[in-house]
Design an enzyme around this catalytic site. Structure first.
Site, PDB file in Angstrom:
ATOM      1  N   ASP B 131       6.373  -6.455  16.611  1.00 36.61           N
ATOM      2  CA  ASP B 131       6.793  -6.245  15.225  1.00 36.61           C
ATOM      3  C   ASP B 131       6.644  -7.531  14.419  1.00 36.61           C
ATOM      4  OD1 ASP B 131       8.298  -5.485  12.848  1.00 36.61           O
ATOM      5  OD2 ASP B 131       8.986  -3.810  14.082  1.00 36.61           O
ATOM      6  N   SER B 180       8.272  -1.599   8.645  1.00 30.42           N
ATOM      7  CA  SER B 180       7.994  -1.222  10.030  1.00 30.42           C
ATOM      8  C   SER B 180       8.040   0.282  10.254  1.00 30.42           C
ATOM      9  CB  SER B 180       8.986  -1.897  10.977  1.00 30.42           C
ATOM     10  OG  SER B 180       8.774  -3.280  10.953  1.00 30.42           O
ATOM     11  N   THR B 241      10.376   1.205  14.587  1.00 31.15           N
ATOM     12  CA  THR B 241       9.189   1.221  15.448  1.00 31.15           C
ATOM     13  C   THR B 241       9.314   2.219  16.601  1.00 31.15           C
ATOM     14  OG1 THR B 241       8.771  -1.058  14.824  1.00 31.15           O
ATOM     15  CG2 THR B 241       7.621  -0.249  16.777  1.00 31.15           C
ATOM     16  N   GLU B 378       7.639  -2.155  22.479  1.00 27.90           N
ATOM     17  CA  GLU B 378       7.784  -2.981  21.284  1.00 27.90           C
ATOM     18  C   GLU B 378       8.494  -4.307  21.553  1.00 27.90           C
ATOM     19  OE1 GLU B 378      10.789  -2.119  18.372  1.00 27.90           O
ATOM     20  OE2 GLU B 378       9.673  -3.081  16.768  1.00 27.90           O
ATOM     21  N   ASP B 383       9.746  -9.935  14.652  1.00 27.82           N
ATOM     22  CA  ASP B 383      10.068  -9.625  13.254  1.00 27.82           C
ATOM     23  C   ASP B 383      11.513  -9.956  12.925  1.00 27.82           C
ATOM     24  OD1 ASP B 383       9.548  -8.018  10.648  1.00 27.82           O
ATOM     25  OD2 ASP B 383      11.328  -7.075  11.501  1.00 27.82           O
ATOM     26  N   HIS B 387      12.213 -12.718   9.872  1.00 29.94           N
ATOM     27  CA  HIS B 387      12.895 -12.470   8.590  1.00 29.94           C
ATOM     28  C   HIS B 387      13.834 -13.630   8.243  1.00 29.94           C
ATOM     29  CE1 HIS B 387      11.600  -8.662   6.997  1.00 29.94           C
ATOM     30  NE2 HIS B 387      11.597  -8.146   8.197  1.00 29.94           N
ATOM     31  N   HIS B 426       2.823  -5.241  10.896  1.00 27.11           N
ATOM     32  CA  HIS B 426       2.643  -5.885   9.595  1.00 27.11           C
ATOM     33  C   HIS B 426       2.766  -7.371   9.850  1.00 27.11           C
ATOM     34  CE1 HIS B 426       6.851  -6.927   9.599  1.00 27.11           C
ATOM     35  NE2 HIS B 426       7.104  -5.694  10.001  1.00 27.11           N
ATOM     36  N   HIS B 539       8.008  -9.227   4.492  1.00 32.07           N
ATOM     37  CA  HIS B 539       6.725  -8.961   5.152  1.00 32.07           C
ATOM     38  C   HIS B 539       5.581  -9.407   4.258  1.00 32.07           C
ATOM     39  CE1 HIS B 539       8.816  -5.354   7.300  1.00 32.07           C
ATOM     40  NE2 HIS B 539       9.250  -6.526   7.719  1.00 32.07           N
TER      41      HIS B 539
END
Lengths: 150, 580
Positions: B131, B180, B241, B378, B383, B387, B426, B539
């Protein structure tokens, strides 16, 4: 104009009524730390600590941070152990931690920066309860509460 | 020149009038032959039933779809009419021109219905999704894990030796930007959708669960094969996801409902976090608002339950064929917290398995099926840590993800009829620009950032050979920055006390720098360049890199939309050969 002054009058009346009532439990409030809330923490659920069970329906004082509120003035907010970036009520993706306490104030109050550590005093309520207004499900609540900067 | 502009303006105006009516699936949709989808036409205003016609290649829609769509004179919450047909399907491959008319309103879209080859190249598909996986994560993981001498990497990551690659466009149907949910949904259904949506096109009604559905890969595998299905994530299983493998909702936040969608599909192996949404509301720690006990429901459906590392190992040895592994009520902790710093929630949940162990357990179980499997793995917290700009955690997660991919590559050696795909959903606006060297003179951290020749090489060491730096807070570390940020305190250092929380919301609903980091030595306030409503870095719209190896990997090349990836997966498994 009339409405405002009436509201003010009502608020001050409520405050004066509540003040003596609040004074007693506030003085007797037992300090309760976030780390003392749960006895067993597992993937399949939590159990309340003996201290929480013993303090049920009694006055407690907790220190923590105010999570971002739903609106600027309200009579409830979420108290968290660490400052949170998410509003548990309004974020579509709220992933608030387990160790939160919902605080219901004795009256609506304007909120402060979520960055500041506060002390909340109120009556500890224990057990699952759904707020009929917001649909928010909480396990632990401080009711009739008031807060000040820690 | 002027006339050209006038002509362009006219065309544009014409298009926007025609856009008043919307047909789902959208124009240029690619649809697996025989796969169920909901057809919906949304008219701009209220129209009469008698004025409405929906044709497909010139024939009435029901002649092609086998069922007559319903006409809704006034849609709930709107003042407009719609046409709806649930679970339509087109068996014959080809180009389908769909025209919807109601008086003056008209709209035309074209769908491409495709069949798969009749012979499968791959019995098994392993889809590794990192992710937020951006190029800097890859570079950073290699530098941290393998080191570098005189400009050449001292070792290779598992993802460094894949045969096939493609650049992937990640945009959503309603914006160039993306999340996501819509990205993974495109991979897992072959249809692009809007931000926050899973397994549906996003219609105009408020209900998040009534949007026009498309089939997910798990549903297609169930409908068309006897293969097993596995879902592994370090996030909550209901997170966007993993949810995209099974779910249909306009709102990824419908997590309690998503658990029900997992239950409908019943993937054979489900490993991750998110137990809070499996517990009835009466159980302290539950995030459900009803009394459904999905732990019990899955147990009753024959699943072996595992809640920690030891139970996962025990479950892997059983022969029930189905494992539900829930290792955290929310998202699992990062590997930096689990294995090194013991921060986050590791004290409460000390025995969470890692992505490598979960991938091994899933493969071990799924490989028992002689018909093969589809497994999604995943690495979620690349991710989740990018962030908040917690770069060390994000890079450790990337190394762990790469090691999980290594488990897949080992599996491929003994099971060559397997397709392995590794990709991101992404990007993030993250870049490595050099190093930060504590031993440079002074206290001004900005002057300790080494760029160009001054960057030198970082001094991470991996003496125990586990692939991770033995120490994360080395004196000369990677300088990683985000192109976008809310107000925050830049501390120039790894966050040793737990994941970074850069900003908190104030009473005006604006995100302000988290004062907790104000007094970190050398910390400086950086005024954000994002809207003040953004809580963390966002993102990026940049392409991501997809890599593939094994049976059927040659289907990936050049530039592809995320929705195109689905076709390569179903082609490799030959899920829907053309019928004569």
């Amino acid at each position: 104009m009339e409405l405002i002054s009436r509201r003010r009058m009502l608020a001050s009346a409520a405050a004066s009524l509540l003040l003596p009532a609040l004074a007693r439990p506030a003085a007797a409030a037992t300090a309760l730390d976030f780390s003392e809330l749960y006895g067993k923490v597992s993937v399949l659920g939590l159990t309340f600590s003996d201290k929480v069970k013993a303090l049920k329906e009694k006055a407690v004082a907790m220190r923590g941070f105010m999570a971002p509120p739903l609106k600027a003035e309200a009579n409830f907010f979420v108290l968290t152990e660490i400052p949170m970036s998410l509003c548990p009520f309004c974020s579509s993706d709220a992933d608030w931690p387990d160790n939160i306490v919902v605080v219901y104030l004795d009256r609506a109050q304007t909120f402060e920066q979520a960055n500041a550590l506060i002390t909340v005093t109120g009556k500890l309520e224990v057990g699952s309860w759904t707020d009929p207004e917001t649909g928010f499900v909480s396990l632990l609540r401080l009711t009739g509460a008031s807060f000040r900067k820690a | 020149m002027r006339s050209l502009i006038a002509a362009l303006a006219l065309t544009t105006a014409f298009v926007s009038v025609a856009d008043a009516t919307t047909i789902y699936p959208l124009d240029r949709a690619t649809i697996l032959a025989g796969s169920p989808f909901d057809l919906k036409v949304e008219f701009d205003g209220q129209v009469k039933a008698g004025d409405v016609s929906v044709t497909i290649n010139g024939q009435p829609a029901e002649a092609v779809l086998g069922k007559k769509p319903d006409f809704i004179e006034t849609e709930a919450g709107t003042t407009a009419s719609a046409v709806l047909l649930r679970a339509a399907a087109i068996a014959k491959p080809g180009s389908y021109k769909v025209e919807a008319k109601a008086g003056a309103e008209t709209k035309t879209v074209t769908w491409d219905v495709y069949a798969t080859p009749s012979t499968a190249k791959a019995k098994n598909v392993i889809f590794f999704l990192a992710d937020g996986f951006s190029v800097a994560h890859r570079t950073g993981a290699r530098l941290m894990s393998k080191g570098m001498t005189e400009g050449k990497a001292n070792g290779r990551l598992n993802i460094d030796d894949f045969e096939r690659m493609a650049f992937i466009g990640t945009s959503s149907t309603n914006a160039i930007a993306t999340d996501s949910a819509n990205t993974m949904s495109a991979y897992m259904t072959g249809h692009k959708t809007a931000v926050n949506a899973l397994g549906v096109y996003v219609d105009r009604t408020k209900d998040t669960l009534d949007d026009p559905k498309v089939e997910t890969i798990a549903e297609a595998v169930r409908r068309l094969s006897k293969k097993s299905v596995g879902v592994v994530s370090t996030a909550e299983l209901e997170d966007a996801t993993p949810a995209a493998v099974v779910a249909h909702t306009r709102a990824r936040a419908d997590k309690a409902e998503i658990v029900g969608m997992f239950y409908d599909v019943k993937p054979d192996v489900m490993l991750g976090g998110g137990s809070a949404y499996f517990l009835p509301k009466t159980t302290p720690g539950s995030k459900r608002k009803d009394d459904k006990d999905y732990i019990q429901l899955f147990k009753d459906a024959g699943y072996t339950l595992a809640t920690d590392k030891a139970e996962l190992a025990a479950a892997a040895g059983t022969n029930t064929g189905k494992i539900l592994g829930l290792f955290h009520p929310a998202n699992m902790d990062t590997i930096l917290d689990r294995e090194f710093l013991k921060k986050g929630t590791v004290a409460k949940f000390p025995n969470q398995p890692g992505l490598v162990e979960m991938t091994k357990a899933a493969l071990n179980q799924l490989a028992k099926n002689p018909d093969g499997f589809f497994l999604m793995v995943e690495g979620a917290s690349i991710d989740k840590m990018s962030h908040p700009m917690d770069w060390e955690r994000a890079l450790f997660e990337t190394i762990e993800f790469d090691q999980a991919v290594g488990v897949g590559i080992e599996f491929l050696k003994t099971h060559p009829d397997t397709l392995i795909v590794v990709t991101g959903d992404h990007a993030h606006g993250v870049s490595i620009i050099g190093t930060i060297d504590d031993n440079k003179p002074g206290t001004d951290m900005r002057e300790k950032v080494g760029v160009y020749a001054d960057a030198g090489f970082p001094n991470y060491e991996d003496k125990n050979g586990d692939g991770f730096p033995d120490k994360v807070d080395v004196t000369r570390r990677l300088a990683v920055f985000s192109s976008n940020y809310p107000d925050y305190y830049e501390t120039w250092r790894p966050k040793m006390d737990g994941p970074f929380e850069p900003a908190v919301q104030n009473e005006k609903k604006q995100y302000k720098a988290n004062e907790q980091y104000k007094d970190v030595p050398g910390a400086v306030l950086r005024e954000g360049n994002l809207p003040r409503s953004a809580d963390t870095a966002v993102h990026a719209v940049d392409d991501v890199v997809l890599q593939a190896t094994g049976a059927g990997a040659e289907g990936f090349k050049g530039y592809m939309e995320e929705s195109d990836v689905y076709r390569v997966l179903v082609d490799a498994m030959a899920l829907a050969p053309a019928k004569d």
